[in-house]
Design a protein around this motif. Structure first.
Motif, PDB file in Angstrom:
ATOM      1  N   HIS A 498    -107.086  13.603  73.384  1.00 24.74           N
ATOM      2  CA  HIS A 498    -106.571  13.603  74.755  1.00 24.74           C
ATOM      3  C   HIS A 498    -107.526  12.914  75.710  1.00 24.74           C
ATOM      4  O   HIS A 498    -107.107  12.194  76.619  1.00 24.74           O
ATOM      5  N   GLY A 502    -106.700   9.713  77.908  1.00 24.15           N
ATOM      6  CA  GLY A 502    -106.908   9.761  79.343  1.00 24.15           C
ATOM      7  C   GLY A 502    -107.798   8.636  79.843  1.00 24.15           C
ATOM      8  O   GLY A 502    -107.494   7.971  80.841  1.00 24.15           O
ATOM      9  N   ASP A 517     -99.465   8.376  71.339  1.00 26.26           N
ATOM     10  CA  ASP A 517     -99.320   9.560  72.158  1.00 26.26           C
ATOM     11  C   ASP A 517     -97.886   9.704  72.637  1.00 26.26           C
ATOM     12  O   ASP A 517     -97.291  10.775  72.590  1.00 26.26           O
TER      13      ASP A 517
ATOM     14  N   LEU B  55    -102.044   9.445  83.491  1.00 27.11           N
ATOM     15  CA  LEU B  55    -102.784  10.673  83.281  1.00 27.11           C
ATOM     16  C   LEU B  55    -101.928  11.915  83.458  1.00 27.11           C
ATOM     17  O   LEU B  55    -102.308  12.993  83.057  1.00 27.11           O
ATOM     18  N   ASN B  58    -101.039  14.205  80.580  1.00 27.34           N
ATOM     19  CA  ASN B  58    -102.174  14.612  79.765  1.00 27.34           C
ATOM     20  C   ASN B  58    -102.542  16.060  80.049  1.00 27.34           C
ATOM     21  O   ASN B  58    -102.748  16.423  81.208  1.00 27.34           O
ATOM     22  N   ARG B  61    -106.021  16.614  81.995  1.00 24.08           N
ATOM     23  CA  ARG B  61    -106.337  15.587  82.981  1.00 24.08           C
ATOM     24  C   ARG B  61    -107.347  16.070  84.010  1.00 24.08           C
ATOM     25  O   ARG B  61    -108.214  15.312  84.440  1.00 24.08           O
ATOM     26  N   SER B 147     -99.549  21.882  77.309  1.00 23.62           N
ATOM     27  CA  SER B 147     -98.480  20.889  77.352  1.00 23.62           C
ATOM     28  C   SER B 147     -97.205  21.397  76.712  1.00 23.62           C
ATOM     29  O   SER B 147     -96.135  20.908  76.991  1.00 23.62           O
TER      30      SER B 147
END
Lengths: 768, 219
Positions: A498, A502, A517, B55, B58, B61, B147
């Motif tokens: 991740h 990012g 992703d 982002l 995510n 983030r 998520s």
């Protein structure tokens, strides 16, 4: 040692006598009535003339003809399996000589014996090979393909498979043609360029069966294994296209540019079409598995049938059957495994391993027998040129491609890696069968080709197969690392993923990670929801992983807990200190039961990354289970032996407990030995369970008993953590147990009767 | 922009290249990206990061964004947070993701490994006390699982607890009864992640940063 030789000689005798009746019915089907049977195959009196005197009622008759075919097939399979058995009984032998070599030698022996006895030999029937013997091996490989390394190295693998095979074919074909021209003997006169190209396209394909057979025994590290193996799988598309292409061209006699262009197009159609067919069938299998919750027994059947259909469908259109099979296995696996029961999963796994193992054995034996059968046309120049060119083109190809690939790779391939990749390019039965399929009219030099291919196969399997192991040791190539996948590694690997996505987002970089992703999210939000039944569809990978670990521990606990040991009554808790808030993690029997329910309901923890994909994985698991059995016994003994005063130290001591020590001292099979140790530390927690009616001052809410056992992990862990919420409770925290000395006697006094009932209930359900 | 400015910039770039190890091209690209993100200002603020559409899905983030404003990642020995960062800090943070160079010695690789892992460690250790406590670890796991919809807090807690136990068992081994596991120190962190080749995986290809294709409309 004497016993082993005895066994071997018995097997050999058995084999010979068994093959004689078998051999007398060669691959084609002669009319049994006309066939000169050996005297032991009498017929029933079919043509009794009507006027003979009344004969006595036949009490015992022998009728062999009707069962001949199945009998012979079964006999072959039995003998092959017995051989395999014998091979592994001899301890030292199997570490020096790879299995494939032994099997070929046995095949040679059998073939020679059959020939001596004057019978006709059973030849490797190509239909049999392609339709029956090959699919199980490929399916086994594809189903258990380790996705992560495969995906990470897909680019490299594709380059090796496509470009490498093309290079091999053309280089070898052209040079071989040159050699034939130069040599100028009559034998080689009829060999034209197209025939040479065809021959080299057959001979240059790395064979998955041979690679699997050899590489499984040498345990090199994952990257190299997946590179060679992946290449052997994916080059099937190229081989199929080239084979048909050159065959067509050779028959047509002339080649135009359009034909070449069509050939290229054909390649894409074959490859992508194969993958598409496989993916479609894979999805069908996934959908079907959604509805099998009421008929668990036939679940494995769907997996096998859909895969086989995918293979056959691809073969109908001359698409790449191997790629279809791989695609089917890869696509259906995550969904099917989430849906089917634990037992079905085990069935699938064991059946696949069994079939593929059997197929491999039969293939190699038949290869040996077919070699003896001939017909052969030996030409020193051609054969030696073939072998030399095979090696040369492979080395050059790998070196050149690696140079080019390393520019794009993060983890570069070193020289040692390249050597292993080049050296591991073994040829096998597929090449032989393809050569066999050549029509004799268009290719009068078919026997020449056959002989050369057989020699190449023998050379690679024997010479390269036998020497690769000492070479690997000599070059100190990295071995397969112990798959000690811990929760922490999992957490941080995902975390890192991740983070990288990012950071790429911040940079504005849209690399493959970005798309991966996106694909993953698509998968999670749509596919998983449709294809996976129940709540497992929402489960992120970390949870599945954690479940898997929990599952094993729970299995452990369940099995050790069934000894009727209900006494541990301490408010034990594994706790980790947080400085300000000393939180307490309490594990209760409730949790055990929840987990056992999960065992029953949700099972199939995908061991996608944790199971190795070798044929020998099963053997290791058995050993592991033995370990666990012993460990359980030890634990029980420990448990009985040490009581309260030891509770404080038992968990810590259990770090040194037999399983860990055993795991540490056992060398050799390094694949999973250390896992029990990692898992041991946590079940410590669960064994020291506390009844829900724990001491009142614990602050643990009695709602635990009231909790209706939900069927999900969430519920189980809720109970677990629910007990952990008692933060105001006991400040001092030890590593594994929170024991207050004064509490002990009190706890012992209330064992919690309802626990027993529930546990019995659990037992009953568990038996279902 | 006069020629003097670009010469000055060149000099700055060279200094930065020296410091962070990026090539001049990469620095140029990243500077363009920086200016794009900051709307041509000198410094970046948190709100600018919030605008990056990639982002948003995510799960971690906020931690990623915080990492940019964490002084510990700026190469010095300072601790604490800042409100805005300049290009130099931006670049320093990015330099943690440079790929491994080819011919490094063992110590070189080890050093880089420590740097990268230190970065990750700092992301977890939010209160900068040098250890990852159970709560911090729990929040890490919670964020990772945030998520997907149907996850309950207790699941995350349980996983974090189990993971912590594992760290303790791997690093400390046998613990005396009264002993307490404080938290994951950096050394422990290194140890448990020994098997994962972080230094090979933790990289981003910087030369492919194509600022021209950055979609402005989506911000």
């Amino acid at each position: 040692m004497g016993m082993n030789w005895l066994l071997w000689s018995v097997l050999l005798v058995f084999l010979v006598f068994g093959s004689v009746p078998v051999g007398s019915d060669a691959g084609s089907d002669p009319d049994p009535d006309l066939h000169p049977d050996p005297p032991r195959d009498p017929h029933t009196p079919q043509h009794t003339p009507p006027h003979t005197p009344r004969r006595t009622f036949p009490v015992l008759t022998v009728q062999f003809q009707t069962v001949r075919k199945p009998f012979e097939s079964a006999l072959w399979i039995l003998l092959a399996s017995l051989l395999k058995l014998g091979f592994h009984i001899i301890p030292r032998f199997s570490s020096v000589v790879p299995e494939s070599c032994v099997l070929i030698m046995v095949g040679l022996l059998v073939g020679a014996l059959i020939k001596l006895l004057g019978e006709t030999l059973p030849v490797l029937d190509t239909q049999l090979f392609f339709l029956v013997l090959l699919p199980p091996i490929i399916l086994d490989a594809g189903y258990f393909l380790p996705i992560r390394p495969f995906g990470e190295n897909l680019g490299t693998i594709l380059v090796f498979a496509v470009v490498g095979t093309l290079w091999n074919s053309f280089f070898m074909g052209v040079v071989l043609y040159g050699v034939c021209l130069l040599e100028g003997s009559s034998q080689l006169a009829g060999v034209d360029l197209l025939a040479c190209l065809l021959f080299s396209s057959i001979a240059s394909a790395v064979d998955p069966v041979a690679v699997l057979a050899v590489f499984e025994e040498i345990h090199i590290h994952e990257l190299l294994h997946i590179l060679v193996f992946g290449e052997s799988l994916l080059n099937d598309a190229v081989t199929v296209v080239l084979y048909h292409l050159f065959e067509e061209f050779a028959m047509m006699g002339e080649v135009t540019l359009v034909d070449v262009f069509l050939g290229v197009l054909c390649f894409f159609v074959v490859a992508l079409g194969g993958v598409l067919v496989g993916a479609v069938y894979g999805l069908l299998a996934a959908i079907t598995s959604r509805f099998t919750s009421h008929t668990r027994v036939i679940e494995p059947l769907f997996v096998f049938l859909y895969s086989y259909m995918a293979y056959l469908s691809a073969e109908v259109f001359h698409l790449s059957g191997i790629m279809a099979l791989i695609a089917c296995g890869v696509v259906m696996r995550p969904y099917v495994e989430a849906n089917i029961s634990h037992k079905s999963y085990t069935t699938i796994k064991y059946f696949l391993k069994m079939w593929s193992s059997l197929s491999e054995t039969l293939i190699f034996i038949f290869l040996g027998v077919s070699t003896v059968a001939g017909p052969h046309t030996w030409n020193w120049t051609f054969v030696s040129a073939t072998i030399v060119l095979c090696l040369l083109s492979r080395v050059l190809g790998v070196a050149g491609l690696t140079f080019f690939i390393n520019k794009f790779r993060m983890v570069k391939l070193t020289g040692k890696d390249q050597f292993i990749v080049a050296y591991g390019g073994l040829r096998g039965a597929i090449a032989f069968s393809l050569a066999f399929l050549l029509s004799a009219e268009h290719f009068p030099m078919k026997n020449l080709f056959l002989t050369a291919i057989i020699t190449v196969v023998f050379f690679t399997v024997f010479v390269q197969g036998m020497t690769i192991r000492p070479l690997v040791d000599l070059l100190a190539v990295k071995k397969k690392k112990e798959t000690k996948f811990t929760i922490n590694e999992e957490i941080h690997t995902q975390f890192l993923e991740h983070v990288l996505v990012g950071i790429e987002g911040v940079c504005g970089h849209y690399g493959h990670r970005h798309w991966k992703d996106k694909l993953g999210r698509l998968n999670a939000s749509y596919l998983r929801r449709w294809l996976i039944v129940g709540e497992r569809s929402q489960e992120p990978q970390l949870i599945s992983f954690y479940n898997r670990l929990e599952l094993e521990q729970a299995l452990l606990v369940a099995e050790s807990g069934t000894a009727g040991r209900l006494t541990p009554a301490l408010p034990s808790s594994a706790s980790l200190l947080a400085e300000k808030q000393k939180s307490v993690m309490n594990v209760s029997k409730e949790r055990e039961q929840r987990i056992r329910k999960i065992l029953r309901a949700n099972l199939q923890k995908t061991s996608q990354r944790l199971r190795s994909y070798s044929r020998h994985a099963l053997f290791l698991e058995e050993e592991e289970e033995d370990d666990w059995n012993e460990m359980k016994l030890q634990k029980q003994r420990l448990e009985m032996g040490r009581r309260m005063s030891h509770y404080l130290t038992v968990p810590a001591n259990w770090q040194e407990s037999p399983p860990l020590r055993r795991a540490k001292t056992e060398s050799g099979n390094q694949v999973k030995e250390s896992r029990p140790s990692a898992a041991v530390s946590v079940p410590i927690v669960s064994v020291e369970s506390v009844p829900p009616s724990a001491p009142a001052d614990s602050g643990m809410s009695p709602d635990k008993t009231a909790d209706s056992p939900p069927q999900t992990v969430g519920g189980a862990l809720k109970s677990l953590a629910g007990s952990g919420r008692g933060k105001g409770r006991k400040p001092s925290v030890t590593f594994a147990l929170d024991v207050d000395e004064q509490k002990l006697p009190r706890c012992l006094s209330d064992p919690g009767p309802n626990k027993i009932d529930e546990e019995d209930e659990e037992h009953r359900e568990w038996e279902v | 922009m006069g020629s003097s400015q670009s010469a000055q910039e060149e000099q700055e770039y060279r200094a930065l290249a020296e410091r962070t190890g990026f090539s001049l091209d990469q620095i140029r690209n990243l500077h363009k990206r920086f200016k794009h993100l900051s709307h041509d200002e000198e410094t970046l603020r948190k709100e600018d990061f919030d605008e990056i559409s990639d982002l948003t899905p995510n799960p971690i983030r906020s931690q990623i964004i915080d990492a940019f404003f964490d002084k510990r990642n700026f190469g010095g020995n300072e601790v604490g947070r800042v409100q805005e960062i300049g290009f130099r800090e931006f670049l320093t943070v990015m330099s943690h993701f440079r790929p491994l160079r080819q011919n490094l010695t063992e110590e070189g690789i080890e050093r880089i490994r420590r740097e990268k892992l230190r970065f990750l460690f700092n992301m977890h250790d939010k209160d900068s006390d040098g250890t990852i406590t159970l709560d911090e670890y729990r929040s890490v796991v919670e964020e990772l699982l945030s998520s997907s919809a149907a996850i309950e807090i207790e699941t995350a807690t349980a996983i974090a607890d189990a993971a912590m136990l594992e760290v303790a068992s791997v690093t400390v081994g046998e613990m005396a009864p009264g002993q307490v596991y404080e938290g994951i120190t950096f050394e422990h962190f290194l140890e448990i992640l020994k098997g994962v080749e972080i230094e090979a995986k933790m990289h981003v290809r910087f030369l492919n940063v194509d600022t021209t294709t950055v979609r402005c409309g989506k911000l």
